[in-house]
Design an enzyme around this catalytic site. Structure first.
Site, PDB file in Angstrom:
ATOM      1  N   SER A 141       0.999  -1.195   0.213  1.00  0.00           N
ATOM      2  CA  SER A 141       0.022  -0.098   0.088  1.00  0.00           C
ATOM      3  C   SER A 141       1.003   1.140  -0.101  1.00  0.00           C
ATOM      4  CB  SER A 141      -0.975  -0.033   1.249  1.00  0.00           C
ATOM      5  OG  SER A 141      -1.533   1.241   1.554  1.00  0.00           O
ATOM      6  N   TYR A 154      -1.309  -1.304  10.389  1.00  0.00           N
ATOM      7  CA  TYR A 154      -1.462  -1.499   8.814  1.00  0.00           C
ATOM      8  C   TYR A 154      -0.126  -0.910   8.231  1.00  0.00           C
ATOM      9  CZ  TYR A 154      -3.611  -1.310   4.195  1.00  0.00           C
ATOM     10  OH  TYR A 154      -3.979  -1.394   2.987  1.00  0.00           O
TER      11      TYR A 154
HETATM   12  P1  NAP Z   1     -11.383  -6.282   0.140  1.00  0.00           P
HETATM   13  O1  NAP Z   1     -12.370  -6.004  -1.133  1.00  0.00           O
HETATM   14  O2  NAP Z   1     -11.926  -6.197   1.419  1.00  0.00           O
HETATM   15  O3  NAP Z   1     -10.637  -7.711  -0.122  1.00  0.00           O
HETATM   16  C1  NAP Z   1      -9.919  -8.121   0.902  1.00  0.00           C
HETATM   17  C2  NAP Z   1      -9.565  -9.600   0.725  1.00  0.00           C
HETATM   18  O4  NAP Z   1      -8.905 -10.079   1.729  1.00  0.00           O
HETATM   19  C3  NAP Z   1     -10.892 -10.480   0.488  1.00  0.00           C
HETATM   20  O5  NAP Z   1     -10.883 -11.386  -0.474  1.00  0.00           O
HETATM   21  C4  NAP Z   1     -10.981 -11.160   1.966  1.00  0.00           C
HETATM   22  O6  NAP Z   1     -11.532 -12.357   1.674  1.00  0.00           O
HETATM   23  C5  NAP Z   1      -9.469 -11.508   1.940  1.00  0.00           C
HETATM   24  N1  NAP Z   1      -9.242 -11.740   3.373  1.00  0.00           N
HETATM   25  C6  NAP Z   1      -9.291 -10.991   4.630  1.00  0.00           C
HETATM   26  N2  NAP Z   1      -9.017 -11.661   5.514  1.00  0.00           N
HETATM   27  C7  NAP Z   1      -8.608 -12.773   5.296  1.00  0.00           C
HETATM   28  C8  NAP Z   1      -8.111 -13.748   5.922  1.00  0.00           C
HETATM   29  N3  NAP Z   1      -7.992 -13.737   7.350  1.00  0.00           N
HETATM   30  N4  NAP Z   1      -7.860 -15.196   5.467  1.00  0.00           N
HETATM   31  C9  NAP Z   1      -8.091 -15.205   4.071  1.00  0.00           C
HETATM   32  N5  NAP Z   1      -8.253 -14.099   3.166  1.00  0.00           N
HETATM   33  C10 NAP Z   1      -8.556 -13.002   3.998  1.00  0.00           C
HETATM   34  O7  NAP Z   1     -10.169  -5.157  -0.053  1.00  0.00           O
HETATM   35  P2  NAP Z   1      -9.101  -5.021  -1.147  1.00  0.00           P
HETATM   36  O8  NAP Z   1      -8.997  -3.403  -1.073  1.00  0.00           O
HETATM   37  O9  NAP Z   1      -9.336  -5.427  -2.487  1.00  0.00           O
HETATM   38  O10 NAP Z   1      -7.625  -5.507  -0.344  1.00  0.00           O
HETATM   39  C11 NAP Z   1      -6.901  -6.092  -1.009  1.00  0.00           C
HETATM   40  C12 NAP Z   1      -5.299  -5.734  -0.570  1.00  0.00           C
HETATM   41  O11 NAP Z   1      -5.368  -4.426  -1.153  1.00  0.00           O
HETATM   42  C13 NAP Z   1      -5.346  -5.915   0.875  1.00  0.00           C
HETATM   43  O12 NAP Z   1      -3.908  -6.390   1.384  1.00  0.00           O
HETATM   44  C14 NAP Z   1      -5.102  -4.239   0.991  1.00  0.00           C
HETATM   45  O13 NAP Z   1      -4.324  -4.035   2.407  1.00  0.00           O
HETATM   46  C15 NAP Z   1      -4.541  -3.624  -0.108  1.00  0.00           C
HETATM   47  N6  NAP Z   1      -4.832  -2.333  -0.572  1.00  0.00           N
HETATM   48  C16 NAP Z   1      -6.255  -1.766  -0.496  1.00  0.00           C
HETATM   49  C17 NAP Z   1      -6.385  -0.425  -0.749  1.00  0.00           C
HETATM   50  C18 NAP Z   1      -7.790   0.204  -1.007  1.00  0.00           C
HETATM   51  O14 NAP Z   1      -7.909   1.252  -0.907  1.00  0.00           O
HETATM   52  N7  NAP Z   1      -8.781  -0.521  -1.268  1.00  0.00           N
HETATM   53  C19 NAP Z   1      -5.221   0.498  -0.838  1.00  0.00           C
HETATM   54  C20 NAP Z   1      -4.021  -0.211  -0.741  1.00  0.00           C
HETATM   55  C21 NAP Z   1      -3.861  -1.413  -0.496  1.00  0.00           C
HETATM   56  P3  NAP Z   1     -12.460 -13.094   2.861  1.00  0.00           P
HETATM   57  O15 NAP Z   1     -13.356 -12.040   3.810  1.00  0.00           O
HETATM   58  O16 NAP Z   1     -13.648 -14.012   2.112  1.00  0.00           O
HETATM   59  O17 NAP Z   1     -11.653 -13.980   3.711  1.00  0.00           O
END
Ligand code: NAP
Length: 273
Positions: A141, A154
């Site tokens: 991130s 985080y």
């Molecule tokens: P999201 O839609 O909430 O997706 C998160 C994913 O992680 C979901 O598929 C969730 O699946 C899985 N997950 C969470 N806890 C888990 C666990 N204990 N075991 C296995 N899977 C787990 O959010 P996203 O934005 O796509 O996030 C993906 C990545 O991008 C993350 O690492 C986040 O830090 C990073 N990121 C996001 C942003 C943003 O603004 N959205 C910015 C920078 C970085 P289940 O709940 O089905 O397990």
């Protein structure tokens, strides 16, 4: 003889950036192993991709904060000769100051962002180096570049992810290996991430161009992989921001981080978080 189709294993594939990686890699003719906790979401995505892209998709329901589940996924990684891409993407955020936040949530974040990434990367990398092919994308991130209150675990786990990835990249280069590793550092991306934190996305920098679709993040990541970039920051606004954060004098950076943390403290108190 035709080469067997490559496989990509994506953690956190049930929504957001992980699901977008699944979509894009399926269109690029990868078979998939999708990992997350929500079985219904994984299976719905698998059915859709099997139909539209004619790829084979395996779903692994796993909670990657649990040792036994991480081991099961790591065993699958080690046993898969066709594994070409591993995407360590599963992640979540929390709210509140570290000294008041639920300790279990903080520990789980370190288990998921750090420990699961270490174990799955190690499980994949040895064989990739031997085969002289493959890539690992660690979804970090822009927060990795900013120490701040209300995001202690985080930001620090994502900063760890960057150093971890950069150091592995150095080892691979030192060993003349063509295997690639990448720290993908998105800024605000339209996924379920903020909704799960109870944050109204439309109130954060609306109409600023700072919000990116997950599909763009994924396309930039895969383009970076082609070029061999170990660090990918999608979007010119975030490239500028990261450049500034890396080059501002330390005192200015520290002052800005303190101002932000005081604002975050006000927000935590007023929202009862
Ligand atoms: P999201 O839609 O909430 O997706 C998160 C994913 O992680 C979901 O598929 C969730 O699946 C899985 N997950 C969470 N806890 C888990 C666990 N204990 N075991 C296995 N899977 C787990 O959010 P996203 O934005 O796509 O996030 C993906 C990545 O991008 C993350 O690492 C986040 O830090 C990073 N990121 C996001 C942003 C943003 O603004 N959205 C910015 C920078 C970085 P289940 O709940 O089905 O397990």
């Amino acid at each position: 003889m035709e080469r067997a189709r490559p496989i990509a294993l994506i953690t956190g594939a049930s929504s957001g950036i992980g699901a977008a990686f699944a979509d894009e890699l399926a269109t690029r003719e990868h078979d998939l192993i999708l990992v997350a906790r929500r079985q219904d979401r994984l299976e719905a995505l698998a059915r859709a991709l099997q139909e539209t892209e004619n790829v084979s998709v395996e779903c692994m329901v796993a909670d990657l904060t649990r040792d036994a589940d991480v081991k099961r996924v790591a065993d699958r990684v080690r046993g898969e000769e066709r594994l070409e891409i591993l995407v360590n993407n599963a992640g979540f955020g929390t709210t509140g100051f570290f000294f008041e936040a639920d300790p279990a949530g903080q520990e789980n974040m370190h288990r998921l962002h750090v420990l699961a990434t270490v174990i799955l990367t190690r499980a994949a990398l040895g064989a990739m180096v031997q085969r002289n092919r493959g890539a690992i994308i660690n979804v970090s991130s822009v927060a990795a570049f900013i120490p701040s209150g209300a995001n202690v675990s985080y930001n620090s786990t994502k900063a760890w992810m960057n150093i971890f990835t950069e150091s592995i990249n150095l080892e691979l280069r030192a060993a003349d290996s063509p295997v690639r590793v990448q720290a993908l550092c998105p800024g605000f991306t339209i996924t379920e991430f903020h909704e799960k934190l109870g944050i109204d996305r439309t109130k954060i920098f609306p109409r600023s161009g700072f919000w990116m679709p997950a599909e763009k993040v994924v396309r930039d990541s895969l383009a970076g992989l082609q070029k061999g970039d170990w660090l990918v920051v999608p979007g010119w606004r975030y490239k500028l921001l990261v450049f500034a954060l890396r080059h501002l004098p330390r005192l200015v950076r520290e002052h800005a981080a303190l101002v932000y943390s005081r604002k975050a403290r006000g927000f935590v108190k007023s929202s009862g978080g």
